[in-house]
Design a protein around this motif. Structure first.
Motif, PDB file in Angstrom:
ATOM      1  N   ARG A 129      -3.143 -74.915 -22.779  1.00  0.00           N
ATOM      2  CA  ARG A 129      -1.750 -75.345 -22.603  1.00  0.00           C
ATOM      3  C   ARG A 129      -0.899 -74.372 -21.789  1.00  0.00           C
ATOM      4  O   ARG A 129       0.131 -74.764 -21.254  1.00  0.00           O
ATOM      5  N   VAL A 130      -1.308 -73.107 -21.721  1.00  0.00           N
ATOM      6  CA  VAL A 130      -0.477 -72.098 -21.053  1.00  0.00           C
ATOM      7  C   VAL A 130      -1.302 -71.404 -19.982  1.00  0.00           C
ATOM      8  O   VAL A 130      -2.526 -71.516 -19.946  1.00  0.00           O
ATOM      9  N   PRO A 131      -0.645 -70.687 -19.060  1.00  0.00           N
ATOM     10  CA  PRO A 131      -1.382 -69.943 -18.043  1.00  0.00           C
ATOM     11  C   PRO A 131      -2.404 -68.989 -18.671  1.00  0.00           C
ATOM     12  O   PRO A 131      -2.227 -68.508 -19.787  1.00  0.00           O
ATOM     13  N   PHE A 132      -3.458 -68.710 -17.894  1.00  0.00           N
ATOM     14  CA  PHE A 132      -4.578 -67.928 -18.419  1.00  0.00           C
ATOM     15  C   PHE A 132      -4.126 -66.550 -18.895  1.00  0.00           C
ATOM     16  O   PHE A 132      -4.561 -66.091 -19.963  1.00  0.00           O
ATOM     17  N   LYS A 133      -3.262 -65.865 -18.143  1.00  0.00           N
ATOM     18  CA  LYS A 133      -2.825 -64.530 -18.545  1.00  0.00           C
ATOM     19  C   LYS A 133      -2.061 -64.572 -19.857  1.00  0.00           C
ATOM     20  O   LYS A 133      -2.236 -63.697 -20.728  1.00  0.00           O
ATOM     21  N   THR A 134      -1.239 -65.596 -20.003  1.00  0.00           N
ATOM     22  CA  THR A 134      -0.501 -65.744 -21.262  1.00  0.00           C
ATOM     23  C   THR A 134      -1.460 -66.003 -22.418  1.00  0.00           C
ATOM     24  O   THR A 134      -1.321 -65.428 -23.503  1.00  0.00           O
ATOM     25  N   ALA A 135      -2.452 -66.882 -22.170  1.00  0.00           N
ATOM     26  CA  ALA A 135      -3.434 -67.187 -23.215  1.00  0.00           C
ATOM     27  C   ALA A 135      -4.237 -65.940 -23.590  1.00  0.00           C
ATOM     28  O   ALA A 135      -4.531 -65.697 -24.768  1.00  0.00           O
ATOM     29  N   LEU A 136      -4.575 -65.135 -22.555  1.00  0.00           N
ATOM     30  CA  LEU A 136      -5.332 -63.912 -22.821  1.00  0.00           C
ATOM     31  C   LEU A 136      -4.504 -62.942 -23.660  1.00  0.00           C
ATOM     32  O   LEU A 136      -5.021 -62.302 -24.590  1.00  0.00           O
ATOM     33  N   HIS A 137      -3.225 -62.852 -23.329  1.00  0.00           N
ATOM     34  CA  HIS A 137      -2.340 -61.976 -24.106  1.00  0.00           C
ATOM     35  C   HIS A 137      -2.230 -62.462 -25.551  1.00  0.00           C
ATOM     36  O   HIS A 137      -2.260 -61.659 -26.497  1.00  0.00           O
ATOM     37  N   ARG A 138      -2.126 -63.773 -25.721  1.00  0.00           N
ATOM     38  CA  ARG A 138      -2.060 -64.324 -27.078  1.00  0.00           C
ATOM     39  C   ARG A 138      -3.361 -64.058 -27.836  1.00  0.00           C
ATOM     40  O   ARG A 138      -3.345 -63.747 -29.034  1.00  0.00           O
ATOM     41  N   THR A 139      -4.470 -64.211 -27.136  1.00  0.00           N
ATOM     42  CA  THR A 139      -5.767 -63.988 -27.783  1.00  0.00           C
ATOM     43  C   THR A 139      -5.888 -62.554 -28.276  1.00  0.00           C
ATOM     44  O   THR A 139      -6.352 -62.296 -29.398  1.00  0.00           O
ATOM     45  N   ARG A 140      -5.475 -61.605 -27.432  1.00  0.00           N
ATOM     46  CA  ARG A 140      -5.535 -60.198 -27.837  1.00  0.00           C
ATOM     47  C   ARG A 140      -4.589 -59.918 -29.007  1.00  0.00           C
ATOM     48  O   ARG A 140      -4.848 -59.020 -29.809  1.00  0.00           O
ATOM     49  N   GLY A 141      -3.522 -60.677 -29.085  1.00  0.00           N
ATOM     50  CA  GLY A 141      -2.542 -60.437 -30.133  1.00  0.00           C
ATOM     51  C   GLY A 141      -2.820 -61.156 -31.436  1.00  0.00           C
ATOM     52  O   GLY A 141      -2.074 -60.993 -32.413  1.00  0.00           O
ATOM     53  N   LEU A 142      -3.896 -61.959 -31.473  1.00  0.00           N
ATOM     54  CA  LEU A 142      -4.211 -62.668 -32.713  1.00  0.00           C
ATOM     55  C   LEU A 142      -4.537 -61.667 -33.824  1.00  0.00           C
ATOM     56  O   LEU A 142      -5.254 -60.688 -33.599  1.00  0.00           O
ATOM     57  N   PRO A 143      -4.042 -61.871 -35.030  1.00  0.00           N
ATOM     58  CA  PRO A 143      -4.371 -60.968 -36.140  1.00  0.00           C
ATOM     59  C   PRO A 143      -5.880 -60.938 -36.392  1.00  0.00           C
ATOM     60  O   PRO A 143      -6.577 -61.941 -36.182  1.00  0.00           O
ATOM     61  N   ARG A 144      -6.347 -59.804 -36.844  1.00  0.00           N
ATOM     62  CA  ARG A 144      -7.783 -59.689 -37.114  1.00  0.00           C
ATOM     63  C   ARG A 144      -8.227 -60.639 -38.214  1.00  0.00           C
ATOM     64  O   ARG A 144      -9.379 -61.079 -38.241  1.00  0.00           O
ATOM     65  N   SER A 145      -7.326 -60.964 -39.118  1.00  0.00           N
ATOM     66  CA  SER A 145      -7.688 -61.897 -40.186  1.00  0.00           C
ATOM     67  C   SER A 145      -7.994 -63.282 -39.624  1.00  0.00           C
ATOM     68  O   SER A 145      -8.836 -64.009 -40.165  1.00  0.00           O
TER      69      SER A 145
END
Length: 659
Positions: free
Chosen positions: A475-491
């Motif tokens: 749904r969002v640009p790849f860089k934004t998605a990558l940033h979100r992925t890195r920011g996902l909680p470890r849980s």
């Protein structure tokens, strides 16, 4: 002198446990900080002396001090050093000493790392933990003393049971005990909360890391034990519904339900009564497993002892702690408020369904395990085997797996099932494709097997879809998605890996159970047999001497389309001291599939009975639990599990102070 020192250290550990069980509890009742802090010091000192006692027993085994009955019964001077050490917990007395040492370890960890707990709650937790420890110290000292001396020291020992002389036994029991005993912390938190009158979201946040830690160890312990039985016992199976295997599975099922229930309690301040009850029942099932293994009421390759005195003592512990905790729960449960409300279609509702299926599955295993024992006591001989569990446990767990991907897709409090199904459309299509492929390629076996393949793929794909939805890749640009992925909680990552691990294990179970090939034959040197596209040539037998056994090694050359792949060397070992022999299977791994060769007896005309299996995708059965444990470790490393939860409003307190 070492034996006497180890025994004395165990007595001191008991004395410290008795102090820890009473003084902090009195301090909590009187709000006396000095008395409450006694619990921390006593817990750390108790670990010191329990550890010294355990080290003393290891030293006696390593130095082959056969004047100690435990060493004489379970060791031999020619035994390899590794098995001298593992032999410490390869018997009843030593394994119970390991049990209480781990119990002391968890108590000391609460004392050392429980700074975020309210002092009164921590004091009560440590006291309850010491109640359990005191009971088992008394059990060891009165019925199972590992340091008892022999009046006439023998020159040589009787050696450890040959089946237990394996690297798997170096790790499997400690892992299993870390899981069993780790749930004692959840139990102690539950009893302490009932005594203190504080059961809220913060309590759930405090108890989750301890429960998760125990669950990780128990997951690995069960998987390792399964793999050990698979390759060591020579039967070629990975799970036999043995009563002792069931004894470890039941607390795992209850502990899994507890983890999910605690999430609802933490997030929505709901399911308080149920979460407390699960905390009690999970450790109660661990105690029940201890009773089954050590009482002699069941016969199993895993069982330790058949001394009725020990069985009666452990039964008394069971009655005391299970009966006492349930009585306390019954008295306090009526004062609990359920907290937040939620719609049936919601993430809370999905987790409630998860709990229902897990607990019914656990009850099914409990019934199948205890029913033959009860009937035998009434002079009726019967057995409950795989057909019963396949018809009862199997459908329940299949339904649970079907629901797993839906939970993370639903919102808290009120969810949208149609929207969740739409988000899981890609996972559903992937599963249907997998079913079609399995149906097209399958040759024989159950018609339900392709559906099992599809279910496993659906669970794995659902975990991937959850990560994709959270990162917004589509749904969002790849860089934004990558940033979100890195920011996902470890849980979040941990949940995805744990759920995917279930699907991976299911794929291995279905493929191995449905499409494994078996060849039973009598071979002579030079004979060739074919199985699953492999040519197996028997090259003959040789003899060799091991450190404490004589071994007959058979050589098999494995080829495929005329190209040699490997040489497999299964063997039979004879242990003269014990007068026993073992079969050492040989394994050839290709990808995640295995060729398995196990030896039988030799015939009068020089032939050798051989059992050969081809097991497709069998390693996925154990890769799945490893993936689940890895997911648990990721969740455990999440910072949110190491800090206290926000204090709830006064009106949302689950239980008013009872003091």
């Amino acid at each position: 002198m070492i034996a006497e020192s180890g025994h004395y250290a165990l007595v001191l550990a008991l004395a410290l446990a008795l102090i820890q069980s009473t003084v902090p509890m009195l301090g909590a009742a009187q709000r006396d900080v000095a008395l409450m802090n006694v619990g921390r010091s006593a817990a750390l000192a108790q670990l010191l002396f329990a550890g010294l006692s355990f080290i003393a027993l290891i030293t006696l085994h390593v130095t082959s001090d056969f004047s100690v009955a435990n060493v004489f019964e379970n060791s031999h001077s020619m035994k390899p050093l590794l098995y001298k050490i593992t032999g410490v917990w390869g018997n009843h007395e030593g394994s119970m000493l390991l049990w209480v040492s781990i119990l002391a370890l968890f108590g000391a960890m609460v004392a050392a790392f429980g700074n975020n707990l309210p002092p009164s709650l921590r004091a009560r937790v440590l006291s309850v933990q010491a109640w359990v420890a005191s009971a088992f110290y008394l059990f060891i000292l009165t019925t199972s003393n590992p340091f008892a001396r022999l009046a006439t020291p023998p020159i040589e020992g009787r050696d450890l049971n040959p089946v237990l002389q394996d690297i798997g036994l170096a790790v499997h029991p400690p892992m299993l005990y870390l899981g069993y005993v780790g749930f004692s912390i959840s139990f102690s938190f539950a009893i302490a909360a009932l005594l203190e009158g504080r059961i809220d979201a913060a309590w759930a946040r405090w108890v989750r890391p301890w429960t998760l830690m125990a669950w990780i160890f128990l997951t690995l312990g069960i998987a390792m034990g399964s793999y050990w039985a698979y390759y060591e016992l020579g039967w070629g199976g990975w799970w036999f519904w043995d009563p002792v295997e069931n004894a470890s599975l039941m607390p795992w099922l209850a502990g899994t339900a507890l983890l999910h229930s605690a999430v609802v309690m933490e997030k929505r301040n709901a399911l308080k009564v149920w979460t407390i009850l699960l905390s009690i029942l999970t450790f109660s099932l661990s105690l029940l497993g201890t009773f089954l293994v050590r009482s002699g009421v069941i016969t199993s390759v895993h069982a330790f002892a058949s001394d009725p005195t020990r069985g009666v003592f452990i039964l008394g512990i069971l009655v005391l702690f299970i009966g006492g905790s349930l009585t306390l729960f019954a008295g306090r449960a009526t004062a609990l408020k359920q907290g937040g409300l939620f719609a049936p279609i919601s993430r809370e509702g999905a987790l409630v369904l998860n709990n229902l299926l897990l607990t019914v599955s656990c009850a099914t295993v409990l019934f199948g395990t205890l029913y033959p024992v009860i009937m035998e006591a009434l002079d009726f001989k019967l057995s409950v085997g795989a057909p019963f569990y396949n018809l009862t446990f199997g459908p329940l767990f299949a339904l649970l797996l079907l629901m797993v991907p839906f939970g993370p897709m639903l919102a808290w409090k009120r969810g949208d099932l149609v929207a969740a199904m739409q988000r899981l459309l890609a996972a559903g299509v992937t599963a249907l494709v997998a079913i079609a492929i399995a149906w097209a390629w399958a040759r024989g076996g159950s018609a339900l097997a392709p559906l099992g393949i599809g279910l496993g793929v659906f669970v794995i794909s659902g975990a991937v879809v959850d990560l994709v939805e959270r990162s917004g890749i589509a749904r969002v640009p790849f860089k934004t998605a990558l940033h979100r992925t890195r920011g996902l909680p470890r849980s979040v990552w941990g949940t995805a890996f744990a759920h995917a691990g279930l699907g991976v294990a299911l794929l291995g179970i279905v493929c191995e159970t449905t499409w494994n090939s078996e060849l039973i034959s009598t071979l002579r040197p030079g004979d060739i047999r074919n199985l699953a596209g492999y040519q197996i040539k028997f090259d003959g037998m040789t003899q060799r001497q091991g450190p404490n056994f004589a071994e007959v090694v058979s050589t098999f050359v494995i080829s495929e389309n005329g190209r040699q792949l490997a040489v497999m060397t299964p063997s039979k070992r004879s242990f003269a001291t014990r007068g026993m022999s073992t079969t050492e299977a040989a394994l050839m791994t290709r990808g995640v599939s295995q060729l398995y060769v196990s030896l039988g007896d030799t015939t009068a005309d020089g032939g050798l009975a051989v059992r050969i299996y081809h097991k497709p995708l069998v390693l996925l059965i154990w890769f799945g639990p490893v993936l689940m444990a890895f997911g648990g470790l990721l969740s455990l490393s999440d910072r949110r599990l190491r800090v206290g939860a926000p204090q709830p409003a006064r009106g949302l307190r689950g239980l008013q102070a009872a003091e």
